[in-house]
Design an enzyme around this catalytic site. Structure first.
Site, PDB file in Angstrom:
ATOM      1  N   ARG A  45       0.850  -1.218   0.000  1.00  0.00           N
ATOM      2  CA  ARG A  45       0.000   0.000   0.000  1.00  0.00           C
ATOM      3  C   ARG A  45       0.875   1.253   0.000  1.00  0.00           C
ATOM      4  NH1 ARG A  45      -2.886   2.507   4.754  1.00  0.00           N
ATOM      5  NH2 ARG A  45      -4.241   4.111   3.806  1.00  0.00           N
ATOM      6  N   HIS A  49       0.627   4.065  -2.804  1.00  0.00           N
ATOM      7  CA  HIS A  49       0.258   5.445  -2.446  1.00  0.00           C
ATOM      8  C   HIS A  49       1.335   6.449  -2.837  1.00  0.00           C
ATOM      9  CE1 HIS A  49      -3.450   5.239   0.353  1.00  0.00           C
ATOM     10  NE2 HIS A  49      -3.536   4.350  -0.620  1.00  0.00           N
ATOM     11  N   TRP A 204      -9.881 -10.437   7.979  1.00  0.00           N
ATOM     12  CA  TRP A 204      -9.214 -10.544   6.685  1.00  0.00           C
ATOM     13  C   TRP A 204      -9.652 -11.792   5.930  1.00  0.00           C
ATOM     14  CZ3 TRP A 204      -5.799 -13.746   9.657  1.00  0.00           C
ATOM     15  CH2 TRP A 204      -5.466 -13.216  10.907  1.00  0.00           C
TER      16      TRP A 204
HETATM   17  C1  HEM Z   1     -10.215   2.578  -5.783  1.00  0.00           C
HETATM   18  C2  HEM Z   1      -8.940   2.313  -5.418  1.00  0.00           C
HETATM   19  C3  HEM Z   1      -8.564   1.995  -3.999  1.00  0.00           C
HETATM   20  C4  HEM Z   1      -9.147   2.387  -2.832  1.00  0.00           C
HETATM   21  C5  HEM Z   1     -10.363   3.302  -2.612  1.00  0.00           C
HETATM   22  C6  HEM Z   1      -8.387   1.749  -1.754  1.00  0.00           C
HETATM   23  C7  HEM Z   1      -8.676   1.888  -0.385  1.00  0.00           C
HETATM   24  C8  HEM Z   1      -8.062   1.162   0.621  1.00  0.00           C
HETATM   25  C9  HEM Z   1      -8.406   1.262   2.016  1.00  0.00           C
HETATM   26  C10 HEM Z   1      -9.476   2.166   2.613  1.00  0.00           C
HETATM   27  C11 HEM Z   1      -7.596   0.381   2.686  1.00  0.00           C
HETATM   28  C12 HEM Z   1      -7.561   0.120   4.194  1.00  0.00           C
HETATM   29  C13 HEM Z   1      -6.367   0.878   4.786  1.00  0.00           C
HETATM   30  C14 HEM Z   1      -6.281   0.656   6.298  1.00  0.00           C
HETATM   31  O1  HEM Z   1      -7.277   0.945   6.986  1.00  0.00           O
HETATM   32  O2  HEM Z   1      -5.220   0.168   6.766  1.00  0.00           O
HETATM   33  C15 HEM Z   1      -6.759  -0.258   1.723  1.00  0.00           C
HETATM   34  C16 HEM Z   1      -5.812  -1.217   2.029  1.00  0.00           C
HETATM   35  C17 HEM Z   1      -4.946  -1.777   1.087  1.00  0.00           C
HETATM   36  N1  HEM Z   1      -4.824  -1.401  -0.242  1.00  0.00           N
HETATM   37 FE1  HEM Z   1      -6.149  -0.285  -1.264  1.00  0.00          FE
HETATM   38  N2  HEM Z   1      -7.365   0.989  -2.280  1.00  0.00           N
HETATM   39  C18 HEM Z   1      -7.429   1.123  -3.649  1.00  0.00           C
HETATM   40  C19 HEM Z   1      -6.544   0.564  -4.571  1.00  0.00           C
HETATM   41  C20 HEM Z   1      -5.425  -0.167  -4.237  1.00  0.00           C
HETATM   42  C21 HEM Z   1      -4.364  -0.540  -5.181  1.00  0.00           C
HETATM   43  C22 HEM Z   1      -4.318  -0.135  -6.648  1.00  0.00           C
HETATM   44  C23 HEM Z   1      -3.451  -1.285  -4.470  1.00  0.00           C
HETATM   45  C24 HEM Z   1      -2.147  -1.918  -4.919  1.00  0.00           C
HETATM   46  C25 HEM Z   1      -1.828  -2.207  -6.157  1.00  0.00           C
HETATM   47  C26 HEM Z   1      -3.960  -1.384  -3.095  1.00  0.00           C
HETATM   48  C27 HEM Z   1      -3.339  -2.101  -2.094  1.00  0.00           C
HETATM   49  C28 HEM Z   1      -3.806  -2.160  -0.781  1.00  0.00           C
HETATM   50  C29 HEM Z   1      -3.283  -3.091   0.218  1.00  0.00           C
HETATM   51  C30 HEM Z   1      -2.179  -4.134   0.003  1.00  0.00           C
HETATM   52  C31 HEM Z   1      -4.005  -2.847   1.405  1.00  0.00           C
HETATM   53  C32 HEM Z   1      -3.841  -3.545   2.758  1.00  0.00           C
HETATM   54  C33 HEM Z   1      -2.920  -2.715   3.620  1.00  0.00           C
HETATM   55  C34 HEM Z   1      -2.788  -3.238   5.055  1.00  0.00           C
HETATM   56  O3  HEM Z   1      -3.215  -4.393   5.321  1.00  0.00           O
HETATM   57  O4  HEM Z   1      -2.225  -2.504   5.907  1.00  0.00           O
HETATM   58  N3  HEM Z   1      -5.149  -0.695  -2.985  1.00  0.00           N
HETATM   59  N4  HEM Z   1      -7.063   0.227   0.463  1.00  0.00           N
HETATM   60  C1  LIG Z   2     -11.319  -9.092   1.108  1.00  0.00           C
HETATM   61  C2  LIG Z   2     -10.884  -7.634   1.106  1.00  0.00           C
HETATM   62  C3  LIG Z   2     -11.664  -6.680   0.459  1.00  0.00           C
HETATM   63  N1  LIG Z   2     -11.307  -5.396   0.419  1.00  0.00           N
HETATM   64  C4  LIG Z   2     -10.167  -4.946   1.009  1.00  0.00           C
HETATM   65  C5  LIG Z   2      -9.817  -3.583   0.926  1.00  0.00           C
HETATM   66  C6  LIG Z   2      -8.667  -3.132   1.519  1.00  0.00           C
HETATM   67  C7  LIG Z   2      -7.823  -4.022   2.207  1.00  0.00           C
HETATM   68  C8  LIG Z   2      -8.133  -5.373   2.297  1.00  0.00           C
HETATM   69  C9  LIG Z   2      -9.316  -5.850   1.701  1.00  0.00           C
HETATM   70  C10 LIG Z   2      -9.698  -7.231   1.738  1.00  0.00           C
HETATM   71  N2  LIG Z   2      -8.879  -8.143   2.371  1.00  0.00           N
END
Ligand code: HEM
Ligand SMILES: Cc1cnc2ccccc2c1N
Length: 306
Positions: A45, A49, A204
């Site tokens: 992430r 970002h 998760w």
């Molecule tokens: C519409 C596009 C996206 C939105 C609105 C979005 C939003 C979010 C949100 C709200 C979280 C939870 C963060 C937290 O509370 O720790 C998250 C986690 C995450 N996102 Fe996205 N995301 C988007 C696209 C992506 C993309 C393009 C990637 C990577 C290629 C990505 C990778 C991740 C990963 C790996 C997590 C888990 C992080 C953790 O477990 O700490 N996301 N995302």
């Molecule tokens: C199954 C699921 C769906 N949405 C997500 C969005 C952000 C981070 C983790 C997610 C995730 N494990």
């Protein structure tokens, strides 16, 4: 309209493999982070970002801006953007790596961290090129990253600003097979008061630290999705307590996106192939590389028997 030119670097692939190994070993040796999800997902992430602030030249702005080139996510102005809530933890993790390898630019380090995490969680090999630099805090970018409460048209428009079309958008969001959502970010060693996360909550997936096509399978095969009854931000929940963001569910609400989700739900290899290409493109948005720049493909710890 690539605003930044990568520099020719003096370090060779083996030097970067050493940093890959240091990050990979730190992920492996600190597996208790975030209730044993580990550090992999938050490093993915962090890399996304740092890159997703990119905007192509448009009528509104005559030249392209943002992206991973300057490592500006390290500056409080950008890291403090609400969309980056919780990524302070990733910064803390990466500072310890940078203390050992201070010759690498922050922009290269952040993106290398994302590549390392994907590969160490069983994902595809991601090509990576060096040459990003340090830009000052006045290049920091805010309010460019997506808002999870929105719909498919919003998602399509936001990623078009970065130069991505439908299939690339769906493959990239497939990274949500990894990790979790956090009302409060996981505590760091010695930390008493937690810092705020995105505000969403999650149980998760079955394997939150393995890179699979499970995100797509959940969207297509699970018929139990319903709005979660709670006082936090609107989100979907299934019978097992798993979650989807509104922007996640948008991928099966929009007929064009839905076809692609179904394709990846059926074919993990195709997902891996597309994700490898699209993630490298994301991490290199806005950067022009000298034509002789080598693309590195790093070995995993397993492949090196480390
Ligand atoms: C519409 C596009 C996206 C939105 C609105 C979005 C939003 C979010 C949100 C709200 C979280 C939870 C963060 C937290 O509370 O720790 C998250 C986690 C995450 N996102 Fe996205 N995301 C988007 C696209 C992506 C993309 C393009 C990637 C990577 C290629 C990505 C990778 C991740 C990963 C790996 C997590 C888990 C992080 C953790 O477990 O700490 N996301 N995302
Ligand atoms: C199954 C699921 C769906 N949405 C997500 C969005 C952000 C981070 C983790 C997610 C995730 N494990």
């Amino acid at each position: 309209n690539t605003p930044f030119h990568a520099e020719k670097v003096s370090h060779v692939e083996g030097d970067y493999q050493k940093i890959y190994n240091a990050i990979a070993e730190a992920i492996r040796d600190n597996d208790e982070y975030d209730d044993y999800i580990g550090w992999g997902p938050v490093l993915v992430r962090y890399a996304w970002h740092s890159s997703g602030t990119y905007a192509q030249a448009s009528s509104g702005c005559p030249h392209a801006t943002g992206g991973s080139f300057g490592g500006t996510i390290r500056w409080p102005k950008e890291l403090g953007d609400g969309a980056n809530n919780g990524l302070q933890n990733a910064e803390w993790f990466m500072k310890k790596i940078h203390d050992k390898f201070d010759w690498i630019s922050w922009g290269d380090l952040v993106t290398l961290g994302g590549v390392t995490a994907i590969q160490e969680m069983g994902g595809p090999k991601i090509g990576w090129r060096a040459g990003r630099k340090e830009l000052s805090a006045d290049n920091a970018m805010t309010s460019r990253l997506p808002d999870a409460s929105k719909d498919a048209d919003y998602v399509r428009h936001l990623f078009a600003r970065m130069g991505f079309e439908d299939r690339e958008v769906v493959s990239l969001i497939g990274a949500h097979a990894l990790g979790s959502c956090h009302v409060y970010a996981p505590l760091l060693p010695g930390q008493k008061k937690p810092i705020p996360g995105s505000g969403y909550t999650n149980r998760w997936t079955a394997s939150p630290n393995y890179f699979t096509n499970e995100f797509f399978k959940l969207l297509v095969d699970d018929k139990s999705w319903h709005w979660k009854e709670w006082d936090g931000p609107k989100q979907w929940e299934n019978k097992d307590g798993l979650m989807m963001l509104p922007t996640d569910m948008a991928l099966v609400q929009d007929p064009k996106y839905k076809k692609i989700v179904e394709m990846y739900a059926k074919d993990q290899d195709l997902f891996f192939k597309d994700f490898a290409k699209d993630f490298q493109k994301l991490l290199e948005l806005g950067i022009e590389y000298p034509k002789e720049t080598k693309t590195f493909y790093f070995k995993t710890l397993d492949e090196q028997n480390i």
